[in-house]
Design a protein around this motif. Structure first.
Motif, PDB file in Angstrom:
ATOM      1  N   ILE A  25       2.855  16.149  -7.912  1.00  0.00           N
ATOM      2  CA  ILE A  25       3.251  14.799  -8.280  1.00  0.00           C
ATOM      3  C   ILE A  25       2.170  13.831  -7.814  1.00  0.00           C
ATOM      4  O   ILE A  25       1.275  14.201  -7.059  1.00  0.00           O
ATOM      5  CB  ILE A  25       4.626  14.416  -7.677  1.00  0.00           C
ATOM      6  N   THR A  26       2.255  12.603  -8.265  1.00  0.00           N
ATOM      7  CA  THR A  26       1.247  11.613  -7.908  1.00  0.00           C
ATOM      8  C   THR A  26       1.309  11.331  -6.410  1.00  0.00           C
ATOM      9  O   THR A  26       2.365  11.071  -5.860  1.00  0.00           O
ATOM     10  CB  THR A  26       1.465  10.323  -8.713  1.00  0.00           C
ATOM     11  N   MET A  27       0.151  11.404  -5.784  1.00  0.00           N
ATOM     12  CA  MET A  27       0.045  11.233  -4.336  1.00  0.00           C
ATOM     13  C   MET A  27      -1.039  10.202  -4.049  1.00  0.00           C
ATOM     14  O   MET A  27      -2.124  10.260  -4.628  1.00  0.00           O
ATOM     15  CB  MET A  27      -0.314  12.576  -3.693  1.00  0.00           C
ATOM     16  N   LEU A  28      -0.722   9.262  -3.170  1.00  0.00           N
ATOM     17  CA  LEU A  28      -1.675   8.244  -2.742  1.00  0.00           C
ATOM     18  C   LEU A  28      -2.190   8.613  -1.357  1.00  0.00           C
ATOM     19  O   LEU A  28      -1.401   8.910  -0.461  1.00  0.00           O
ATOM     20  CB  LEU A  28      -0.986   6.872  -2.685  1.00  0.00           C
ATOM     21  N   GLU A  29      -3.502   8.587  -1.201  1.00  0.00           N
ATOM     22  CA  GLU A  29      -4.111   8.816   0.104  1.00  0.00           C
ATOM     23  C   GLU A  29      -4.749   7.514   0.577  1.00  0.00           C
ATOM     24  O   GLU A  29      -5.625   6.960  -0.090  1.00  0.00           O
ATOM     25  CB  GLU A  29      -5.178   9.903   0.034  1.00  0.00           C
ATOM     26  N   THR A  30      -4.266   7.035   1.715  1.00  0.00           N
ATOM     27  CA  THR A  30      -4.853   5.872   2.373  1.00  0.00           C
ATOM     28  C   THR A  30      -5.457   6.343   3.687  1.00  0.00           C
ATOM     29  O   THR A  30      -5.236   7.476   4.107  1.00  0.00           O
ATOM     30  CB  THR A  30      -3.787   4.785   2.658  1.00  0.00           C
ATOM     31  N   THR A  31      -6.182   5.458   4.337  1.00  0.00           N
ATOM     32  CA  THR A  31      -6.717   5.745   5.664  1.00  0.00           C
ATOM     33  C   THR A  31      -5.850   5.017   6.681  1.00  0.00           C
ATOM     34  O   THR A  31      -5.634   3.805   6.553  1.00  0.00           O
ATOM     35  CB  THR A  31      -8.178   5.268   5.777  1.00  0.00           C
ATOM     36  N   GLY A  32      -5.333   5.766   7.641  1.00  0.00           N
ATOM     37  CA  GLY A  32      -4.471   5.178   8.659  1.00  0.00           C
ATOM     38  C   GLY A  32      -5.175   4.044   9.382  1.00  0.00           C
ATOM     39  O   GLY A  32      -6.291   4.211   9.856  1.00  0.00           O
ATOM     40  N   ARG A  33      -4.523   2.889   9.425  1.00  0.00           N
ATOM     41  CA  ARG A  33      -5.145   1.702  10.024  1.00  0.00           C
ATOM     42  C   ARG A  33      -5.344   1.842  11.522  1.00  0.00           C
ATOM     43  O   ARG A  33      -6.205   1.201  12.094  1.00  0.00           O
ATOM     44  CB  ARG A  33      -4.340   0.456   9.681  1.00  0.00           C
ATOM     45  N   SER A  35      -5.052   5.243  13.205  1.00  0.00           N
ATOM     46  CA  SER A  35      -5.605   6.569  13.496  1.00  0.00           C
ATOM     47  C   SER A  35      -6.935   6.838  12.812  1.00  0.00           C
ATOM     48  O   SER A  35      -7.716   7.663  13.281  1.00  0.00           O
ATOM     49  CB  SER A  35      -4.617   7.655  13.055  1.00  0.00           C
ATOM     50  N   GLY A  36      -7.179   6.189  11.674  1.00  0.00           N
ATOM     51  CA  GLY A  36      -8.369   6.492  10.890  1.00  0.00           C
ATOM     52  C   GLY A  36      -8.254   7.798  10.120  1.00  0.00           C
ATOM     53  O   GLY A  36      -9.192   8.224   9.459  1.00  0.00           O
ATOM     54  N   LYS A  69      -4.120  -2.862   3.135  1.00  0.00           N
ATOM     55  CA  LYS A  69      -4.618  -4.180   3.552  1.00  0.00           C
ATOM     56  C   LYS A  69      -5.754  -4.046   4.568  1.00  0.00           C
ATOM     57  O   LYS A  69      -6.685  -4.843   4.571  1.00  0.00           O
ATOM     58  CB  LYS A  69      -3.477  -5.022   4.100  1.00  0.00           C
ATOM     59  N   ALA A  70      -5.697  -3.011   5.402  1.00  0.00           N
ATOM     60  CA  ALA A  70      -6.757  -2.774   6.384  1.00  0.00           C
ATOM     61  C   ALA A  70      -7.992  -2.148   5.740  1.00  0.00           C
ATOM     62  O   ALA A  70      -9.123  -2.406   6.166  1.00  0.00           O
ATOM     63  CB  ALA A  70      -6.243  -1.882   7.515  1.00  0.00           C
ATOM     64  N   ASN A  71      -7.778  -1.310   4.715  1.00  0.00           N
ATOM     65  CA  ASN A  71      -8.877  -0.627   4.028  1.00  0.00           C
ATOM     66  C   ASN A  71      -8.409  -0.287   2.610  1.00  0.00           C
ATOM     67  O   ASN A  71      -7.657   0.666   2.428  1.00  0.00           O
ATOM     68  CB  ASN A  71      -9.271   0.644   4.777  1.00  0.00           C
ATOM     69  N   PRO A  72      -8.854  -1.045   1.610  1.00  0.00           N
ATOM     70  CA  PRO A  72      -8.364  -0.829   0.240  1.00  0.00           C
ATOM     71  C   PRO A  72      -8.935   0.409  -0.465  1.00  0.00           C
ATOM     72  O   PRO A  72      -8.482   0.747  -1.562  1.00  0.00           O
ATOM     73  CB  PRO A  72      -8.760  -2.114  -0.484  1.00  0.00           C
ATOM     74  N   ALA A  73      -9.892   1.096   0.138  1.00  0.00           N
ATOM     75  CA  ALA A  73     -10.431   2.318  -0.466  1.00  0.00           C
ATOM     76  C   ALA A  73      -9.375   3.416  -0.355  1.00  0.00           C
ATOM     77  O   ALA A  73      -8.911   3.742   0.738  1.00  0.00           O
ATOM     78  CB  ALA A  73     -11.716   2.741   0.229  1.00  0.00           C
ATOM     79  N   VAL A  74      -8.970   3.970  -1.494  1.00  0.00           N
ATOM     80  CA  VAL A  74      -7.924   4.987  -1.533  1.00  0.00           C
ATOM     81  C   VAL A  74      -8.360   6.144  -2.422  1.00  0.00           C
ATOM     82  O   VAL A  74      -9.362   6.057  -3.124  1.00  0.00           O
ATOM     83  CB  VAL A  74      -6.579   4.403  -2.069  1.00  0.00           C
ATOM     84  N   ARG A  75      -7.562   7.210  -2.367  1.00  0.00           N
ATOM     85  CA  ARG A  75      -7.684   8.303  -3.337  1.00  0.00           C
ATOM     86  C   ARG A  75      -6.314   8.481  -3.963  1.00  0.00           C
ATOM     87  O   ARG A  75      -5.287   8.257  -3.316  1.00  0.00           O
ATOM     88  CB  ARG A  75      -8.128   9.609  -2.673  1.00  0.00           C
ATOM     89  N   LEU A  76      -6.306   8.902  -5.215  1.00  0.00           N
ATOM     90  CA  LEU A  76      -5.072   9.093  -5.957  1.00  0.00           C
ATOM     91  C   LEU A  76      -5.095  10.472  -6.595  1.00  0.00           C
ATOM     92  O   LEU A  76      -6.064  10.821  -7.280  1.00  0.00           O
ATOM     93  CB  LEU A  76      -4.960   8.007  -7.039  1.00  0.00           C
ATOM     94  N   ARG A  77      -4.035  11.266  -6.339  1.00  0.00           N
ATOM     95  CA  ARG A  77      -3.927  12.576  -6.983  1.00  0.00           C
ATOM     96  C   ARG A  77      -3.050  12.419  -8.206  1.00  0.00           C
ATOM     97  O   ARG A  77      -1.878  12.088  -8.116  1.00  0.00           O
ATOM     98  CB  ARG A  77      -3.318  13.609  -6.042  1.00  0.00           C
TER      99      ARG A  77
END
Length: 125
Positions: A25-33, A35-36, A69-77
């Motif tokens: 299914i569609t998965m959003l990957e963000t970077t933990g604000r 933890s990194g 909001k902390a880092n808008p660079a994401v990955r989307l599956r």
């Protein structure tokens, strides 16, 4: 935090997201604000051209929105393919109207469980 938001958040964190990591299914990957580290969230929405549109159920209270909001660079599956993108929260967009343009099943759940709707557009590379 409202009781509704607490219950929905815990259900998503403990049930939906772990299942979503295993299913196509569609998965959003963000970077933990804090933890990194990469953070994965199962989402629903719709690819329109080179942008993916979704509505966050809890808006700015959602951890993934705080991460965006902390880092808008994401990955989307999408299915089995990961794509890079930039997430843009759109507080001036009408999230209820936007849900009418997105797949019905997910939109119904977001309407039912949502407490503070927020439209997000992900511009894919």
């Amino acid at each position: 935090m409202s009781l509704k938001r607490t219950v929905v958040h815990n259900f998503q964190r403990l049930v939906v997201n772990p299942l979503g990591r295993k299913l196509p299914i569609t998965m959003l990957e963000t970077t933990g604000r804090k933890s990194g580290q990469p953070r994965h969230t199962a989402i629903g929405g719709k690819l329109v051209g080179n942008s993916f549109w979704l509505v966050s159920e809890h808006g700015e209270h959602s951890d993934y929105v705080k991460n965006i909001k902390a880092n808008p660079a994401v990955r989307l599956r999408l299915r089995d393919t990961w794509r890079n993108g930039t997430a843009v929260p759109l507080p001036d967009d009408d999230p209820v109207a936007r849900l009418g343009q997105l797949p019905g099943g997910n939109s119904g759940v977001v309407r039912l469980l949502g407490t503070d709707l927020l439209t997000i557009r992900i511009d894919l590379d």
